[in-house]
Design an enzyme around this catalytic site. Structure first.
Site, mmCIF file in Angstrom:
data_model
loop_
_atom_site.group_PDB
_atom_site.id
_atom_site.type_symbol
_atom_site.label_atom_id
_atom_site.label_comp_id
_atom_site.label_asym_id
_atom_site.label_seq_id
_atom_site.Cartn_x
_atom_site.Cartn_y
_atom_site.Cartn_z
ATOM 1 N N GLY A 36 55.381 53.078 58.981
ATOM 2 C CA GLY A 36 54.635 53.585 57.831
ATOM 3 C C GLY A 36 54.779 55.079 57.689
ATOM 4 O O GLY A 36 55.060 55.597 56.589
ATOM 5 N N HIS A 37 54.605 55.814 58.794
ATOM 6 C CA HIS A 37 54.813 57.258 58.756
ATOM 7 C C HIS A 37 56.260 57.593 58.396
ATOM 8 O O HIS A 37 56.521 58.522 57.627
ATOM 9 C CB HIS A 37 54.502 57.877 60.127
ATOM 10 C CG HIS A 37 53.094 57.694 60.582
ATOM 11 N ND1 HIS A 37 52.751 56.803 61.576
ATOM 12 C CD2 HIS A 37 51.940 58.290 60.192
ATOM 13 C CE1 HIS A 37 51.449 56.873 61.793
ATOM 14 N NE2 HIS A 37 50.923 57.752 60.965
ATOM 15 N N LYS A 184 50.674 48.324 58.855
ATOM 16 C CA LYS A 184 51.017 49.165 59.993
ATOM 17 C C LYS A 184 49.896 50.174 60.240
ATOM 18 O O LYS A 184 49.399 50.819 59.323
ATOM 19 C CB LYS A 184 52.312 49.924 59.712
ATOM 20 C CG LYS A 184 53.548 49.046 59.537
ATOM 21 C CD LYS A 184 54.187 48.722 60.861
ATOM 22 C CE LYS A 184 55.537 48.046 60.668
ATOM 23 N NZ LYS A 184 56.200 47.738 61.941
#
Length: 281
Positions: A36-37, A184
Site C-alpha cells: 500500500g505504501h 493492507k
C-alpha cells in the site's frame, strides 16, 4: 537508499533539488512499509522528479494505552521497499528532532474529526495534522500522497490544507488489498492465523453494502444495517462503528447522494482494523 535524520539535512537536499528545477513529492508514513505504501511512492515517482518518504512513528497521535511502543519498526526493510518503489530519500527523524523541548504548538481540526476514529481517539487527528503540517513546512513538496484506507485522515488533511493555505496538492490513492480482500495495513501483523481469517469479514461486509448501493439502495441506515448484520456473523469481530458520512465533511448523511464514505472499524481480537469504500452518486 539515503536516510537523513535532521530537518537541516532534508532542507539542504530539497533546496538542491529546487535549484535544479525539480519537482518534489512527499509520502508521509509511520514505516513498516507494505505494498500500500509502495503504491503511494510509485504514484509520486510517476508525477514528480524526486520523491521523499518520511518514516516516523509519530508519538503525539497515540493516546494512552494505544500501541506506540508495540508499533512495528524495521528501517532496513523500509529502505528496500522505498528503493523498489522508486523513492529517492528517507527522512527518519527522532521524536526530539520533530518535537524539541517544551513543544506547545499544534494543528487542531473540527468537523471532519468528530465522528469515526476521531470519536474514540480524541488526540489522534491533532497529532496527525501537526506532524503532517510540520512535514509540509520542512519539505515544501509540490504534492503529497495519502491512501484512501485512512479516509478520515485524507479528508482532514485536505481540509486543513485548504483552510490554512498550504501550497501543496493532496493526491488520494486507492486502497491496496490482499488477494483475499483484506486491506493492507501494518497492524495486520498483530493478527494470528485465526484472527487473520476472521478479519476477512470486514471487506466481505463492505462488499455487501456496496452491492446494495449499486442495486439502487439510497437509505444510509439500510446500508449500515446490511453491513452490521454481516459483521455480526463473525464471533471474533467486535464492532467499533459502521457509519455512512459525506466524504468532504465527515458528517452523517441519511441519504446516499454525492460523494459518500461508508466506513467501518472492527476489533478482531485486540487489533482494531478499519476499512471503507467511497461512492459518488
Amino acid at each position: 537508499m539515503k536516510v537523513v535524520k535532521t530537518v537541516k539535512e532534508v532542507r539542504e537536499i530539497v533546496a538542491g533539488w529546487r535549484k535544479e528545477g525539480l519537482t518534489v513529492g512527499l509520502v508521509p508514513t509511520m514505516g513498516f512499509l507494505h505494498e500500500g505504501h509502495q503504491s503511494l511512492i510509485r504514484k509520486s515517482a510517476s508525477q514528480n522528479d524526486r520523491t521523499l518518504v518520511s518514516v516516523f512513528v509519530n508519538p503525539i497521535q497515540f493516546g494512552p494505552n494505544e500501541d506506540l511502543e508495540a508499533y512495528p519498526r524495521d528501517l532496513n526493510r523500509d529502505m528496500e521497499k522505498v528503493e523498489e518503489a522508486g523513492g529517492n530519500l528517507i527522512f527518519n527523524p527522532e521524536p526530539a528532532e520533530m518535537y524539541p523541548g517544551h513543544f506547545t504548538s499544534f494543528i487542531d481540526t473540527t468537523e471532519t474529526t468528530e465522528l469515526l476514529c476521531g470519536a474514540v481517539r480524541p488526540v489522534h487527528f491533532r497529532g496527525v495534522c501537526t506532524v503532517v503540517g510540520k512535514l509540509f513546512n520542512i519539505v515544501c513538496p509540490d504534492r503529497a500522497y495519502f491512501g484512501q484506507k485512512d479516509a478520515q485522515q485524507l479528508a482532514t488533511v485536505k481540509r486543513f490544507v485548504r483552510d490554512l493555505n498550504f501550497p501543496v496538492e493532496i493526491v488520494p490513492c486507492p486502497i491496496v488489498r490482499e488477494d483475499d480482500g483484506l486491506a493492507k495495513s501494518s497492524r495486520n501483523t498483530y493478527l494470528n492465523a485465526d484472527e487473520r481469517q476472521a478479519a476477512l469479514v470486514l471487506s466481505k461486509s463492505l462488499k455487501l453494502g456496496k452491492q446494495a448501493i449499486e442495486a439502487g439502495e439510497r437509505d444510509a441506515q439500510k446500508v449500515i444495517d446490511i453491513i452490521r448484520k454481516n459483521l455480526e456473523t463473525e464471533p471474533m469481530a467486535r464492532i467499533d462503528y459502521v457509519e455512512v458520512v459525506d466524504f468532504e465533511n465527515i458528517q452523517r448523511t441519511a441519504r446516499i447522494e454525492g460523494e459518500v464514505l461508508v466506513a467501518i472499524a472492527v476489533y478482531i481480537g485486540k487489533t482494531r482494523l478499519i476499512d471503507n469504500f467511497i461512492v459518488n452518486i
